[in-house]
Design a protein around this motif. Structure first.
Motif, PDB file in Angstrom:
ATOM      1  N   MET A 132       0.843  -1.173   0.000  1.00 13.92           N
ATOM      2  CA  MET A 132       0.000   0.000   0.000  1.00 13.92           C
ATOM      3  C   MET A 132       0.888   1.236   0.000  1.00 13.92           C
ATOM      4  O   MET A 132       1.912   1.270   0.659  1.00 13.92           O
ATOM      5  CB  MET A 132      -0.914  -0.015   1.224  1.00 13.92           C
ATOM      6  N   THR A 133       0.462   2.272  -0.714  1.00  7.82           N
ATOM      7  CA  THR A 133       1.193   3.533  -0.785  1.00  7.82           C
ATOM      8  C   THR A 133       0.491   4.564   0.090  1.00  7.82           C
ATOM      9  O   THR A 133      -0.736   4.632   0.117  1.00  7.82           O
ATOM     10  CB  THR A 133       1.243   4.031  -2.244  1.00  7.82           C
ATOM     11  N   TRP A 134       1.286   5.362   0.774  1.00  6.31           N
ATOM     12  CA  TRP A 134       0.768   6.400   1.666  1.00  6.31           C
ATOM     13  C   TRP A 134       1.200   7.763   1.154  1.00  6.31           C
ATOM     14  O   TRP A 134       2.304   7.918   0.644  1.00  6.31           O
ATOM     15  CB  TRP A 134       1.277   6.180   3.092  1.00  6.31           C
TER      16      TRP A 134
ATOM     17  N   GLY B  49       2.061  14.897  -4.099  1.00  2.00           N
ATOM     18  CA  GLY B  49       2.415  13.784  -4.971  1.00  2.00           C
ATOM     19  C   GLY B  49       3.901  13.466  -5.043  1.00  2.00           C
ATOM     20  O   GLY B  49       4.284  12.407  -5.542  1.00  2.00           O
ATOM     21  N   HIS B  50       4.755  14.358  -4.547  1.00  2.00           N
ATOM     22  CA  HIS B  50       6.193  14.123  -4.628  1.00  2.00           C
ATOM     23  C   HIS B  50       6.714  13.191  -3.544  1.00  2.00           C
ATOM     24  O   HIS B  50       7.805  12.656  -3.655  1.00  2.00           O
ATOM     25  CB  HIS B  50       6.954  15.451  -4.577  1.00  2.00           C
ATOM     26  N   HIS B  51       5.937  13.042  -2.496  1.00  2.00           N
ATOM     27  CA  HIS B  51       6.344  12.152  -1.404  1.00  2.00           C
ATOM     28  C   HIS B  51       5.383  10.978  -1.333  1.00  2.00           C
ATOM     29  O   HIS B  51       4.184  11.156  -1.152  1.00  2.00           O
ATOM     30  CB  HIS B  51       6.347  12.884  -0.062  1.00  2.00           C
ATOM     31  N   ARG B  52       5.917   9.779  -1.465  1.00  4.57           N
ATOM     32  CA  ARG B  52       5.136   8.544  -1.334  1.00  4.57           C
ATOM     33  C   ARG B  52       5.858   7.645  -0.346  1.00  4.57           C
ATOM     34  O   ARG B  52       7.083   7.575  -0.349  1.00  4.57           O
ATOM     35  CB  ARG B  52       5.009   7.845  -2.683  1.00  4.57           C
TER      36      ARG B  52
ATOM     37  N   THR C  67      -7.283   8.109  -0.158  1.00  5.90           N
ATOM     38  CA  THR C  67      -7.054   9.325  -0.933  1.00  5.90           C
ATOM     39  C   THR C  67      -7.960   9.346  -2.159  1.00  5.90           C
ATOM     40  O   THR C  67      -8.590  10.361  -2.473  1.00  5.90           O
ATOM     41  CB  THR C  67      -5.575   9.434  -1.346  1.00  5.90           C
ATOM     42  N   LYS C  68      -8.063   8.217  -2.828  1.00  2.00           N
ATOM     43  CA  LYS C  68      -8.934   8.106  -4.002  1.00  2.00           C
ATOM     44  C   LYS C  68     -10.391   8.369  -3.613  1.00  2.00           C
ATOM     45  O   LYS C  68     -11.100   9.121  -4.293  1.00  2.00           O
ATOM     46  CB  LYS C  68      -8.791   6.718  -4.616  1.00  2.00           C
TER      47      LYS C  68
END
Length: 79
Positions: A1-3, A23-26, A68-69
């Motif tokens: 999973m991405t945060w 969006g630059h930090h995942r 987020t989605k």
């Protein structure tokens, strides 16, 4: 999973809040995201206000990609 780092922001005179997704930090975990957020809270807030100077208040938190989605869909009707 991405945060992701997500800011809930308000603008003076605007009744509804807005979402800003960094969006630059995942991150690979909530713990990793939250540690980054808490360590860099002041810099993140300063950068947010630099990019969006009309922001009145902001709250920055970590959310997974599915949450987020869902927030984007509910806020903007974006799928």
């Amino acid at each position: 999973m991405t945060w992701f780092l997500v800011a809930l922001v308000t603008y003076a005179g605007v009744p509804t809040p807005d979402l800003k997704i960094h969006g630059h930090h995942r991150f690979d975990s909530f713990e990793e995201c939250n540690l980054y957020r808490s360590t860099n809270q002041e810099a993140l807030t300063t950068e947010l206000k630099r990019v969006f100077p009309k922001v009145h208040t902001s709250i920055i938190r970590c959310f997974d990609n599915e949450s987020t989605k869902t927030m984007r869909e509910q806020s903007y009707g974006v799928k």
